[in-house]
Scaffold this motif. Structure first.
Motif, PDB file in Angstrom:
ATOM      1  N   ALA A 103       0.834  -1.205   0.000  1.00 38.06           N
ATOM      2  CA  ALA A 103       0.000   0.000   0.000  1.00 38.06           C
ATOM      3  C   ALA A 103       0.871   1.259   0.000  1.00 38.06           C
ATOM      4  O   ALA A 103       0.597   2.207  -0.735  1.00 38.06           O
ATOM      5  N   LEU A 104       1.924   1.265   0.818  1.00 31.90           N
ATOM      6  CA  LEU A 104       2.823   2.421   0.876  1.00 31.90           C
ATOM      7  C   LEU A 104       3.532   2.627  -0.465  1.00 31.90           C
ATOM      8  O   LEU A 104       3.693   3.761  -0.929  1.00 31.90           O
ATOM      9  N   LEU A 160       1.092   6.723  -6.711  1.00 32.57           N
ATOM     10  CA  LEU A 160      -0.051   7.585  -6.994  1.00 32.57           C
ATOM     11  C   LEU A 160       0.273   9.054  -6.731  1.00 32.57           C
ATOM     12  O   LEU A 160      -0.169   9.936  -7.473  1.00 32.57           O
ATOM     13  N   ARG A 161       1.066   9.301  -5.702  1.00 33.66           N
ATOM     14  CA  ARG A 161       1.490  10.685  -5.428  1.00 33.66           C
ATOM     15  C   ARG A 161       2.337  11.215  -6.581  1.00 33.66           C
ATOM     16  O   ARG A 161       2.174  12.364  -6.996  1.00 33.66           O
ATOM     17  N   LYS A 162       3.222  10.379  -7.133  1.00 41.06           N
ATOM     18  CA  LYS A 162       4.052  10.792  -8.274  1.00 41.06           C
ATOM     19  C   LYS A 162       3.199  11.090  -9.509  1.00 41.06           C
ATOM     20  O   LYS A 162       3.582  11.888 -10.353  1.00 41.06           O
ATOM     21  N   VAL A 216      -5.324   9.766  -1.504  1.00 40.27           N
ATOM     22  CA  VAL A 216      -5.741   8.470  -2.037  1.00 40.27           C
ATOM     23  C   VAL A 216      -6.934   7.958  -1.234  1.00 40.27           C
ATOM     24  O   VAL A 216      -7.185   8.394  -0.113  1.00 40.27           O
ATOM     25  N   VAL A 217      -7.637   7.024  -1.853  1.00 41.05           N
ATOM     26  CA  VAL A 217      -8.767   6.364  -1.202  1.00 41.05           C
ATOM     27  C   VAL A 217      -8.360   4.926  -0.950  1.00 41.05           C
ATOM     28  O   VAL A 217      -7.845   4.253  -1.849  1.00 41.05           O
ATOM     29  N   ILE A 218      -8.572   4.462   0.269  1.00 40.17           N
ATOM     30  CA  ILE A 218      -8.284   3.076   0.625  1.00 40.17           C
ATOM     31  C   ILE A 218      -9.638   2.419   0.884  1.00 40.17           C
ATOM     32  O   ILE A 218     -10.442   2.920   1.662  1.00 40.17           O
ATOM     33  N   GLY A 220      -4.001  11.459   3.077  1.00 48.97           N
ATOM     34  CA  GLY A 220      -3.151  12.356   2.312  1.00 48.97           C
ATOM     35  C   GLY A 220      -1.677  12.223   2.618  1.00 48.97           C
ATOM     36  O   GLY A 220      -0.860  12.958   2.070  1.00 48.97           O
ATOM     37  N   SER A 221      -1.328  11.273   3.486  1.00 47.04           N
ATOM     38  CA  SER A 221       0.083  11.098   3.843  1.00 47.04           C
ATOM     39  C   SER A 221       0.369   9.631   4.133  1.00 47.04           C
ATOM     40  O   SER A 221      -0.539   8.854   4.426  1.00 47.04           O
ATOM     41  N   ALA A 222       1.659   9.283   4.069  1.00 47.78           N
ATOM     42  CA  ALA A 222       2.059   7.915   4.387  1.00 47.78           C
ATOM     43  C   ALA A 222       1.716   7.591   5.838  1.00 47.78           C
ATOM     44  O   ALA A 222       1.283   6.479   6.154  1.00 47.78           O
ATOM     45  N   GLU A 223       1.890   8.579   6.730  1.00 47.66           N
ATOM     46  CA  GLU A 223       1.553   8.361   8.143  1.00 47.66           C
ATOM     47  C   GLU A 223       0.047   8.122   8.314  1.00 47.66           C
ATOM     48  O   GLU A 223      -0.369   7.262   9.074  1.00 47.66           O
ATOM     49  N   GLY A 224      -0.752   8.876   7.575  1.00 45.56           N
ATOM     50  CA  GLY A 224      -2.205   8.680   7.606  1.00 45.56           C
ATOM     51  C   GLY A 224      -2.585   7.295   7.117  1.00 45.56           C
ATOM     52  O   GLY A 224      -3.464   6.639   7.676  1.00 45.56           O
TER      53      GLY A 224
END
Length: 169
Positions: free
Chosen positions: A99-100, A106-108, A114-116, A131-135
């Motif tokens: 996922a990461l 997708l960010r690139k 993103v929607v999970i 909106g972030s990897a931490e999120g």
């Protein structure tokens, strides 16, 4: 709705779904069977509603198997692709690391968020925007640990649509 057309399942809050509560209530099943309804039109279709329809001798508008397929987010993406419809970039993934990796991809491509999505969900339950990897990590640890696979897609903001569009397609 006429009073004679209202049925109650006993102790329904003790069951994981209303349909399971109805299936467990033998007297209610007998009453429903006596009424000889033509169709069962459930609010949320499942394999349990197909079992209920058979037990009370009624038809469903479509098979529960078809509904299960249409409600499976990965299956739906494959179907849309096969039909040649445009599709939001996304991936089926099996774990947080995948996922990461796809989140970065997708960010690139220019997606800010993103929607999970859980494979099987209805009415927006099991769908999260990050909106972030931490999120992404937080949502995964809270909501997706038990999932064998799930979908991650780019989010296109400010678009209005019907959540039932997949049935029309």
């Amino acid at each position: 709705i006429l009073p004679e057309n209202i049925f109650y399942a006993k102790n329904y809050l003790k069951f994981p779904s209303l349909t399971r509560a109805v299936l467990a209530d033998k007297n209610l099943i007998k009453d429903l069977k006596k009424r000889k309804f033509d169709y069962l039109i459930p609010y949320i279709e499942s394999l349990d509603t197909e079992i209920l329809a058979r037990k009370i001798g009624v038809k469903l508008l479509r098979s529960a198997g078809l509904t299960e397929k249409l409600n499976n987010k990965s299956y739906y993406r494959r179907l849309v692709k096969k039909l040649g419809f445009p599709m939001i970039p996304g991936y089926t993934v099996n774990n947080l690391n995948e996922a990461l990796d796809k989140f970065k991809k997708l960010r690139k491509e220019g997606f800010q968020k993103v929607v999970i999505k859980k494979e099987r969900s209805v009415s927006g339950f099991g769908v999260f925007v990050v909106g972030s990897a931490e999120g992404l990590r937080k949502v995964f640890k809270k909501e997706f640990l038990a999932e064998k696979s799930f979908v991650i897609e780019g989010l296109i903001g400010n678009i209005a649509f019907s959540p039932n569009v997949q049935y029309f397609v």
